[in-house]
Design an enzyme around this catalytic site. Structure first.
Site, mmCIF file in Angstrom:
data_model
loop_
_atom_site.group_PDB
_atom_site.id
_atom_site.type_symbol
_atom_site.label_atom_id
_atom_site.label_comp_id
_atom_site.label_asym_id
_atom_site.label_seq_id
_atom_site.Cartn_x
_atom_site.Cartn_y
_atom_site.Cartn_z
ATOM 1 N N CYS A 110 33.387 96.807 16.438
ATOM 2 C CA CYS A 110 33.276 97.766 17.543
ATOM 3 C C CYS A 110 33.523 99.210 17.116
ATOM 4 O O CYS A 110 33.197 100.140 17.857
ATOM 5 C CB CYS A 110 34.230 97.384 18.661
ATOM 6 S SG CYS A 110 33.885 95.759 19.315
ATOM 7 N N HIS A 257 34.831 103.525 23.215
ATOM 8 C CA HIS A 257 34.233 102.195 23.115
ATOM 9 C C HIS A 257 34.506 101.387 24.386
ATOM 10 O O HIS A 257 35.639 101.339 24.873
ATOM 11 C CB HIS A 257 34.795 101.465 21.893
ATOM 12 C CG HIS A 257 34.434 100.022 21.864
ATOM 13 N ND1 HIS A 257 33.133 99.593 21.914
ATOM 14 C CD2 HIS A 257 35.198 98.897 21.826
ATOM 15 C CE1 HIS A 257 33.114 98.273 21.897
ATOM 16 N NE2 HIS A 257 34.349 97.827 21.851
ATOM 17 N N ASN A 287 30.535 94.740 26.481
ATOM 18 C CA ASN A 287 30.961 95.242 25.170
ATOM 19 C C ASN A 287 29.821 95.014 24.178
ATOM 20 O O ASN A 287 29.532 93.884 23.812
ATOM 21 C CB ASN A 287 32.218 94.494 24.729
ATOM 22 C CG ASN A 287 32.725 94.942 23.369
ATOM 23 O OD1 ASN A 287 32.041 95.643 22.636
ATOM 24 N ND2 ASN A 287 33.936 94.522 23.023
HETATM 25 O O1 UT7 Z 1 35.956 95.256 21.380
HETATM 26 C C1 UT7 Z 1 37.232 95.473 20.865
HETATM 27 C C2 UT7 Z 1 38.036 94.263 20.759
HETATM 28 N N1 UT7 Z 1 38.248 93.561 21.997
HETATM 29 C C3 UT7 Z 1 39.205 93.936 22.842
HETATM 30 O O2 UT7 Z 1 39.816 94.954 22.682
HETATM 31 C C4 UT7 Z 1 39.530 92.980 23.977
HETATM 32 C C5 UT7 Z 1 40.939 93.203 24.428
HETATM 33 N N2 UT7 Z 1 41.383 92.254 25.415
HETATM 34 C C6 UT7 Z 1 40.951 92.249 26.700
HETATM 35 O O3 UT7 Z 1 40.108 93.037 27.098
HETATM 36 C C7 UT7 Z 1 41.607 91.268 27.667
HETATM 37 O O4 UT7 Z 1 42.716 90.683 27.041
HETATM 38 C C8 UT7 Z 1 40.633 90.149 28.143
HETATM 39 C C9 UT7 Z 1 39.578 90.732 29.068
HETATM 40 C C10 UT7 Z 1 39.978 89.482 26.960
HETATM 41 C C11 UT7 Z 1 41.425 89.103 28.938
HETATM 42 O O5 UT7 Z 1 42.091 89.714 30.020
HETATM 43 P P1 UT7 Z 1 43.645 89.462 30.272
HETATM 44 O O6 UT7 Z 1 43.976 90.210 31.490
HETATM 45 O O7 UT7 Z 1 44.366 89.809 29.009
HETATM 46 O O8 UT7 Z 1 43.689 87.932 30.577
HETATM 47 P P2 UT7 Z 1 44.412 86.761 29.757
HETATM 48 O O9 UT7 Z 1 43.650 86.420 28.522
HETATM 49 O O10 UT7 Z 1 45.854 87.067 29.628
HETATM 50 O O11 UT7 Z 1 44.240 85.583 30.777
HETATM 51 C C12 UT7 Z 1 44.849 85.619 32.095
HETATM 52 C C13 UT7 Z 1 44.466 84.360 32.829
HETATM 53 C C14 UT7 Z 1 44.707 83.110 32.004
HETATM 54 O O12 UT7 Z 1 45.128 82.103 32.885
HETATM 55 P P3 UT7 Z 1 46.699 81.754 33.032
HETATM 56 O O13 UT7 Z 1 47.145 81.348 31.691
HETATM 57 O O14 UT7 Z 1 47.346 83.031 33.529
HETATM 58 O O15 UT7 Z 1 46.691 80.658 34.052
HETATM 59 C C15 UT7 Z 1 43.370 82.744 31.454
HETATM 60 O O16 UT7 Z 1 43.233 81.376 31.188
HETATM 61 O O17 UT7 Z 1 43.058 84.366 33.109
HETATM 62 C C16 UT7 Z 1 42.465 83.186 32.574
HETATM 63 N N3 UT7 Z 1 41.117 83.509 32.154
HETATM 64 C C17 UT7 Z 1 40.064 83.480 32.987
HETATM 65 N N4 UT7 Z 1 39.966 83.139 34.288
HETATM 66 C C18 UT7 Z 1 38.745 83.225 34.845
HETATM 67 C C19 UT7 Z 1 40.694 83.912 30.939
HETATM 68 N N5 UT7 Z 1 39.368 84.144 30.967
HETATM 69 C C20 UT7 Z 1 38.954 83.874 32.226
HETATM 70 C C21 UT7 Z 1 37.711 83.935 32.866
HETATM 71 N N6 UT7 Z 1 37.643 83.614 34.174
HETATM 72 N N7 UT7 Z 1 36.576 84.339 32.236
#
Ligand code: UT7
Length: 339
Positions: A110, A257, A287
């Site tokens: 990225c 980005h 992204n």
């Molecule tokens: O391009 C440069 C590199 N990439 C990045 O910089 C990405 C950086 N990270 C992020 O943008 C975020 O961490 C994500 C968008 C990937 C995830 O968002 P988050 O707010 O950090 O969510 P999380 O991974 O902590 O997940 C929260 C909850 C989890 O459930 P529990 O454990 O709280 O019950 C996940 O299982 O959301 C759940 N979850 C989803 N639910 C519905 C994860 N993905 C999904 C989904 N739909 N697609």
């Protein structure tokens, strides 16, 4: 002496995948994706389109914008090349009718657009090239597991390109100082385990065993990446501003980005940049890795929001980990809408 932007172009594959489309096959919802990432839809390659073909389209538009018939070098930043070998850039140069010019790929996920701008500026600064076509192009959705709700909603495909020429610091379009950095200790936070020399993606022949299917695809540890993204982008943007004579108040547009709308907003908040000076298009494209920053520039320039003379801060972060920033005063160039 430095590199000056003289043309810009972008291209998106025609197939749109909405959040509702994804929620038909994945355990997710439009609401979750929109509120956690800011993404509503993304474009995805189909019908034989690939990183190379997207790059040709974006490159052709950038050359047209610059009024350039030829260039001395073609650089493609991509983390989803058409093939592991050879680089895609020579074929892109050939298909654009640019002859036998220098052409190579650069991999920095990225932050590829920032690393590529610095590399292209280096080619110009060293006298190796007077003009460079630099393209960020990705068909990264081909490397994401469509069954993984943690990664499948996040990425989109597309390409963005700029033409650079030799020029002077202080000219509109001149790329400012750069800040680049990396942290390989955190390489595993965002990685595709198989497909390279460490672990080939097929059986690999006699005695090599079978690679688990999950290893063919991207693995992402989202939360620590999020924290790193905010920290590194903020520090990098501050470092580059320190090397110019600009203060945060001088920045007309923050073009960061598009990994997650919350990351972009958090960085802007850390920098004390008001929301109306923060460029955003993640809602429509997701992204797109190395295509993210040039597609965003092209969007804002094409609809007249980004005007000649405005001061722009570019900033990116991604796998590696790697990050980078630079500045420029937007030049008087034509940008076509990508639609
Ligand atoms: O391009 C440069 C590199 N990439 C990045 O910089 C990405 C950086 N990270 C992020 O943008 C975020 O961490 C994500 C968008 C990937 C995830 O968002 P988050 O707010 O950090 O969510 P999380 O991974 O902590 O997940 C929260 C909850 C989890 O459930 P529990 O454990 O709280 O019950 C996940 O299982 O959301 C759940 N979850 C989803 N639910 C519905 C994860 N993905 C999904 C989904 N739909 N697609």
């Amino acid at each position: 002496m430095t590199a000056v932007v003289t043309g810009i172009g972008g291209f998106l594959p025609p197939r749109t995948v909405t959040n509702d489309d994804l929620s038909r096959t994945l355990d997710t919802t439009d609401e979750w994706i929109r509120t956690r990432t800011g993404i509503r839809e993304r474009r995805v390659v189909s019908d034989g389109l690939s990183t190379g073909t997207l790059a040709v389209e974006a490159g052709a538009r950038a050359l047209r914008s610059a009024g350039a018939q030829g260039v001395d070098a073609v650089v493609v930043a991509t983390t989803s090349p058409d093939r592991l070998c050879p680089a895609v850039a020579p074929e892109v140069a050939f298909r654009l009718g640019l002859g036998t010019v220098a052409a190579f790929d650069l991999t920095s996920a990225c932050s590829g657009f920032l690393y590529g701008l610095a590399t292209a500026a280096g080619l110009i600064g060293s006298g190796t090239a007077d003009t460079v076509l630099f393209i960020g192009s990705e068909a990264f959705t081909t490397l994401v597991d469509p069954r993984d709700r943690a990664t499948a909603p996040i990425f989109g495909d597309g390409a963005g390109a700029v033409v650079l020429r030799r020029g002077e610091m202080g000219e509109p379009g001149a790329l400012g100082p750069f800040d680049l950095g990396s942290d390989g200790a955190l390489a595993d936070l965002l990685a595709i385990p198989a497909g390279g020399s460490r672990q080939r993606s097929s059986d690999g022949g006699p005695g090599h065993g079978t690679v688990p299917e999950a290893d063919w695809y991207l693995r992402m540890d989202g939360r620590p990446l999020y924290t790193q993204a905010v920290e590194r982008m903020t520090q990098s943007a501050q470092a580059v501003l320190k090397r110019t004579d600009w203060s945060v108040a001088d920045v007309d547009w923050f073009v960061g980005h598009q990994a997650n709308i919350r990351i972009v907003r958090a960085v802007a908040e850390e920098l004390a940049l008001p929301e109306e000076r923060v460029a955003v298009n993640i809602d429509r494209v997701g992204n797109t890795l190395s295509a993210s920053v040039p597609l965003l520039l092209n969007d804002y320039a094409a609809r007249g929001d980004l005007k000649p003379g405005q001061r722009v801060l570019l900033c990116a972060f991604g796998a590696g980990l790697s990050w980078g920033s630079t500045v420029l005063v937007w030049p008087d160039i034509h940008a076509e809408p990508v639609e």
